[in-house]
Enzyme design. Sequence first.
Site, PDB file in Angstrom:
ATOM      1  NE  ARG A 128      -8.705   7.322   9.749  1.00 19.75           N
ATOM      2  CZ  ARG A 128      -8.973   7.340   8.446  1.00 19.75           C
ATOM      3  NH1 ARG A 128      -8.032   7.617   7.581  1.00 19.75           N
ATOM      4  NH2 ARG A 128     -10.180   7.069   8.001  1.00 19.75           N
ATOM      5  CG  HIS A 172     -16.439   5.949   6.727  1.00 17.45           C
ATOM      6  ND1 HIS A 172     -17.572   6.527   6.226  1.00 17.45           N
ATOM      7  CD2 HIS A 172     -15.406   6.763   6.383  1.00 17.45           C
ATOM      8  CE1 HIS A 172     -17.235   7.650   5.593  1.00 17.45           C
ATOM      9  NE2 HIS A 172     -15.927   7.805   5.675  1.00 17.45           N
ATOM     10  N   GLY A 214       0.865  -1.180   0.000  1.00 20.59           N
ATOM     11  CA  GLY A 214       0.000   0.000   0.000  1.00 20.59           C
ATOM     12  C   GLY A 214       0.899   1.228   0.000  1.00 20.59           C
ATOM     13  NE  ARG A 256     -14.094   9.549   8.884  1.00 26.28           N
ATOM     14  CZ  ARG A 256     -13.181   9.158   8.032  1.00 26.28           C
ATOM     15  NH1 ARG A 256     -12.492   8.069   8.248  1.00 26.28           N
ATOM     16  NH2 ARG A 256     -12.944   9.852   6.942  1.00 26.28           N
ATOM     17  CB  SER A 279      -4.677   6.930   7.656  1.00 26.94           C
ATOM     18  OG  SER A 279      -5.797   7.215   6.888  1.00 26.94           O
ATOM     19  CG  LEU A 280      -4.022   8.153   2.391  1.00 31.51           C
ATOM     20  CD1 LEU A 280      -4.735   8.803   1.209  1.00 31.51           C
ATOM     21  CD2 LEU A 280      -3.474   6.791   1.974  1.00 31.51           C
ATOM     22  CD  GLU A 287     -12.161  13.909   4.376  1.00 24.08           C
ATOM     23  OE1 GLU A 287     -12.421  13.325   3.319  1.00 24.08           O
ATOM     24  OE2 GLU A 287     -11.270  13.516   5.148  1.00 24.08           O
ATOM     25  CD  GLU A 345      -6.106   0.801   8.493  1.00 27.82           C
ATOM     26  OE1 GLU A 345      -6.067   1.234   7.312  1.00 27.82           O
ATOM     27  OE2 GLU A 345      -7.128   0.302   9.000  1.00 27.82           O
ATOM     28  CG  HIS A 402     -13.042   3.498   7.273  1.00 25.73           C
ATOM     29  ND1 HIS A 402     -13.028   3.126   5.945  1.00 25.73           N
ATOM     30  CD2 HIS A 402     -12.460   4.732   7.329  1.00 25.73           C
ATOM     31  CE1 HIS A 402     -12.466   4.094   5.233  1.00 25.73           C
ATOM     32  NE2 HIS A 402     -12.102   5.069   6.048  1.00 25.73           N
ATOM     33  CB  ALA A 421      -7.436   6.294   0.019  1.00 25.08           C
ATOM     34  CG  ASP A 460      -2.852 -11.805   7.000  1.00 20.00           C
ATOM     35  OD1 ASP A 460      -3.697 -12.489   7.602  1.00 20.00           O
ATOM     36  OD2 ASP A 460      -2.890 -11.593   5.770  1.00 20.00           O
TER      37      ASP A 460
HETATM   38  C1  LIG Z   1     -12.309   2.790   1.099  1.00 20.08           C
HETATM   39  C2  LIG Z   1     -11.268   3.507   1.887  1.00 20.08           C
HETATM   40  C3  LIG Z   1     -11.108   4.893   1.745  1.00 20.08           C
HETATM   41  C4  LIG Z   1     -10.131   5.558   2.480  1.00 20.08           C
HETATM   42  N1  LIG Z   1      -9.937   6.901   2.256  1.00 20.08           N
HETATM   43  C5  LIG Z   1      -8.918   7.542   2.897  1.00 20.08           C
HETATM   44  C6  LIG Z   1      -8.605   8.895   2.613  1.00 20.08           C
HETATM   45  O1  LIG Z   1      -9.240   9.525   1.777  1.00 20.08           O
HETATM   46  N2  LIG Z   1      -7.578   9.475   3.277  1.00 20.08           N
HETATM   47  C7  LIG Z   1      -6.825   8.817   4.212  1.00 20.08           C
HETATM   48  O2  LIG Z   1      -5.892   9.390   4.789  1.00 20.08           O
HETATM   49  N3  LIG Z   1      -7.088   7.514   4.488  1.00 20.08           N
HETATM   50  C8  LIG Z   1      -8.099   6.863   3.852  1.00 20.08           C
HETATM   51  N4  LIG Z   1      -8.354   5.545   4.118  1.00 20.08           N
HETATM   52  C9  LIG Z   1      -7.441   4.829   5.023  1.00 20.08           C
HETATM   53  C10 LIG Z   1      -6.132   4.579   4.300  1.00 20.08           C
HETATM   54  O3  LIG Z   1      -6.403   4.235   2.969  1.00 20.08           O
HETATM   55  C11 LIG Z   1      -5.348   3.444   4.937  1.00 20.08           C
HETATM   56  O4  LIG Z   1      -5.249   3.625   6.309  1.00 20.08           O
HETATM   57  C12 LIG Z   1      -3.929   3.403   4.370  1.00 20.08           C
HETATM   58  O5  LIG Z   1      -4.003   3.406   2.982  1.00 20.08           O
HETATM   59  C13 LIG Z   1      -3.220   2.170   4.864  1.00 20.08           C
HETATM   60  O6  LIG Z   1      -2.070   1.996   4.097  1.00 20.08           O
HETATM   61  P1  LIG Z   1      -1.103   0.791   4.412  1.00 20.08           P
HETATM   62  O7  LIG Z   1       0.035   0.928   3.482  1.00 20.08           O
HETATM   63  O8  LIG Z   1      -0.824   0.764   5.857  1.00 20.08           O
HETATM   64  O9  LIG Z   1      -1.980  -0.520   4.118  1.00 20.08           O
HETATM   65  P2  LIG Z   1      -2.766  -0.997   2.824  1.00 20.08           P
HETATM   66  O10 LIG Z   1      -2.849   0.054   1.804  1.00 20.08           O
HETATM   67  O11 LIG Z   1      -4.035  -1.583   3.282  1.00 20.08           O
HETATM   68  O12 LIG Z   1      -1.848  -2.154   2.259  1.00 20.08           O
HETATM   69  C14 LIG Z   1      -1.658  -3.348   2.973  1.00 20.08           C
HETATM   70  C15 LIG Z   1      -0.761  -4.264   2.155  1.00 20.08           C
HETATM   71  O13 LIG Z   1      -0.358  -5.373   2.939  1.00 20.08           O
HETATM   72  C16 LIG Z   1      -0.455  -6.551   2.172  1.00 20.08           C
HETATM   73  N5  LIG Z   1      -0.583  -7.702   3.076  1.00 20.08           N
HETATM   74  C17 LIG Z   1      -1.448  -7.865   4.108  1.00 20.08           C
HETATM   75  N6  LIG Z   1      -1.259  -9.061   4.701  1.00 20.08           N
HETATM   76  C18 LIG Z   1      -0.251  -9.663   4.027  1.00 20.08           C
HETATM   77  C19 LIG Z   1       0.392 -10.928   4.138  1.00 20.08           C
HETATM   78  N7  LIG Z   1       0.053 -11.831   5.069  1.00 20.08           N
HETATM   79  N8  LIG Z   1       1.383 -11.224   3.278  1.00 20.08           N
HETATM   80  C20 LIG Z   1       1.746 -10.340   2.300  1.00 20.08           C
HETATM   81  N9  LIG Z   1       1.177  -9.124   2.161  1.00 20.08           N
HETATM   82  C21 LIG Z   1       0.189  -8.798   3.008  1.00 20.08           C
HETATM   83  C22 LIG Z   1      -1.657  -6.315   1.287  1.00 20.08           C
HETATM   84  O14 LIG Z   1      -1.615  -7.142   0.166  1.00 20.08           O
HETATM   85  C23 LIG Z   1      -1.417  -4.848   0.928  1.00 20.08           C
HETATM   86  O15 LIG Z   1      -0.501  -4.775  -0.134  1.00 20.08           O
HETATM   87  C24 LIG Z   1      -9.326   4.853   3.397  1.00 20.08           C
HETATM   88  C25 LIG Z   1      -9.504   3.478   3.557  1.00 20.08           C
HETATM   89  C26 LIG Z   1     -10.455   2.807   2.813  1.00 20.08           C
HETATM   90  C27 LIG Z   1     -10.627   1.336   3.000  1.00 20.08           C
END
Ligand SMILES: Cc1cc2nc3c(=O)[nH]c(=O)nc-3n(C[C@H](O)[C@H](O)[C@H](O)COP(=O)(O)OP(=O)(O)OC[C@H]3O[C@@H](n4cnc5c(N)ncnc54)[C@H](O)[C@@H]3O)c2cc1C
Length: 532
Positions: free
Chosen positions: A384, A242, A27, A288, A389-390, A125, A373, A349, A58, A221
């Site tokens: 939050r 959410h 991500g 929220r 979060s981004l 927001e 996250e 969410h 997101a 995980d």
């Molecule tokens: C619909 C939606 C809208 C959102 N909108 C916003 C927004 O507008 N602004 C904002 O700030 N935040 C927003 N958020 C929250 C934000 O998107 C997330 O908190 C943030 O993107 C998390 O990023 P990350 O890199 O931590 O995890 P993620 O982007 O969730 O990526 C997790 C990664 O881990 C990998 N993974 C997981 N388990 C394993 C495993 N066992 N083995 C190998 N790989 C694994 C997955 O494949 C994935 O690649 C939103 C969330 C959602 C769901």
Amino acid sequence: MIPEYLISFNTSQLNKEKVDFLIIGGGLSGLYIAWELRNYDTLILYKDGLEETCSYNAQGGIAVALSKEDTPQLHKEDTLKVGCYLNDEKAVDILVNEGIERIKEIIDMGFNFDKENGDFHFTKEGGHSKKRILHSNGDAIGKSITGFFYKLVSNIPNIKILNNSFLIDLISVDDKIVGALILDGNKNEIFLIQAKGYILATGGAGMVFQETTNPSHITGDGIAVAYRKNVELIDLEFYQFHPTTFYIAGAPRFLISESVRGEGGILRNVYGDRFMYDYHPSGELAPRDIVSRAIIDQMKKTNSNCVYLDLTHLKKEFIKKRFPQIYNFCKTYGIEPSKNLIPVRPAAHYFMGGIKTDLWGRTNFSNLFACGECAWTGIHGANRLASNSLLECLVFGKRIGIKIKEENFKIYDVDVKYVFPKKADIWIDKEDLKRSIRSLMWRNVGIERDEEGLKYALSKLKEWQKYAFCKEFYDKSGFESLNMLIVASLITESALIRKETRGTHFRKDYPEIDDKNWKKHIIISKKGVEIK
Ligand SMILES: Cc1cc2nc3c(=O)[nH]c(=O)nc-3n(C[C@H](O)[C@H](O)[C@H](O)COP(=O)(O)OP(=O)(O)OC[C@H]3O[C@@H](n4cnc5c(N)ncnc54)[C@H](O)[C@@H]3O)c2cc1C
């Protein structure tokens, strides 16, 4: 009862791959750290692919105090207020100040945020006192920013990306992580990765709840793997729900971004009455947790399974331009947002709790980091602030990059054999186990909680653990179901311990905030529980 590893293995018999750094998850946090580590041999693992990350999905944008009327201090105050002052102030200072640097940097790198009349367009927001959300391609910040970094890292020869690969467990010796057990889903083979440093960027755990905005791969995980390794986890009772996800039977729980309310969307109950001002002076833009509980209350009072988001006073052209994804999604299900009300209800969410890290993303293993996250940096507290979060992924991703470059990590030899205890030849329907966890959690550990429901949920989860952990699975779905069982149990245990209402943790039996006894964190590890 929970074993140290999910499978038996002998490292001397496994195929091995060596890299400098292993990033589990691609991500925004994983991609950004890979970019920071672009001069090293780095491997990014995806469970599936980019589209299955929360980051890609997101919508709203990124919060940053860059507008003329805003300051980092105001951003900090809003973050602390929404977090009910359980945040780590130092971490929040870092977020709001270094966040400005990170955003300026990515703009200089060529990333485009939406503009109006030549200036960046900031939206508002819930919980924000100023307009401070930068957005991209309308409601597609996720696609834009992950696409931007994915393209960058894909062009770096040192960085390898492996789709369809699953982290089963991390192998430790003393205070070091010495290897990662990976299921290669393409070959259906388990292999070992040895790295100097390991970064968990595995996202949240929305899938432990029946209703969630998260993609189906987000099963907690990384948090479960960390728990098996005795890494400290913290504040797991805080899960954000959410308020507005699309609700009609059979359709995905597609998020209707908070910025829709920021641009004037009105919440109405089934009778068409606007209700949010009965609950909070900020109306639709209340934090929220308050909006989610108000919706649940209205659903109960009107005996209906959703409320409605009303955009019919906004111009069709504006909705289409500002929220193209949402507009098109609703249209697919026969709802034209400028003419029809959008049926919505809350869903799980965002995970505020997670793997405890210091301000440099370090866990209690010297070469294990966590970001995004799955990590707890202390910035969110009990809730939050939208779109923080981004920003967290960028700010703490950068810090992890800096720290890793300063350290002199090395690859360790690994010679570990492990025999999974108590093998049982029972048949377990993994999908049924997952469904049962999700519905149990939604009913008893969701938006409204009480002692009776939490105790019931915990007793069920412990009962299911007894036989599920006797089974040695060899497939992704099996591993996921066990990880979900662990994370669900830990969330429930923490929620039972916190006898107050704070942020997203709403206890019907303790409806008040209790600063005297509970302005504290709950830290859980295999060693036990610590409250401090
Ligand atoms: C619909 C939606 C809208 C959102 N909108 C916003 C927004 O507008 N602004 C904002 O700030 N935040 C927003 N958020 C929250 C934000 O998107 C997330 O908190 C943030 O993107 C998390 O990023 P990350 O890199 O931590 O995890 P993620 O982007 O969730 O990526 C997790 C990664 O881990 C990998 N993974 C997981 N388990 C394993 C495993 N066992 N083995 C190998 N790989 C694994 C997955 O494949 C994935 O690649 C939103 C969330 C959602 C769901």
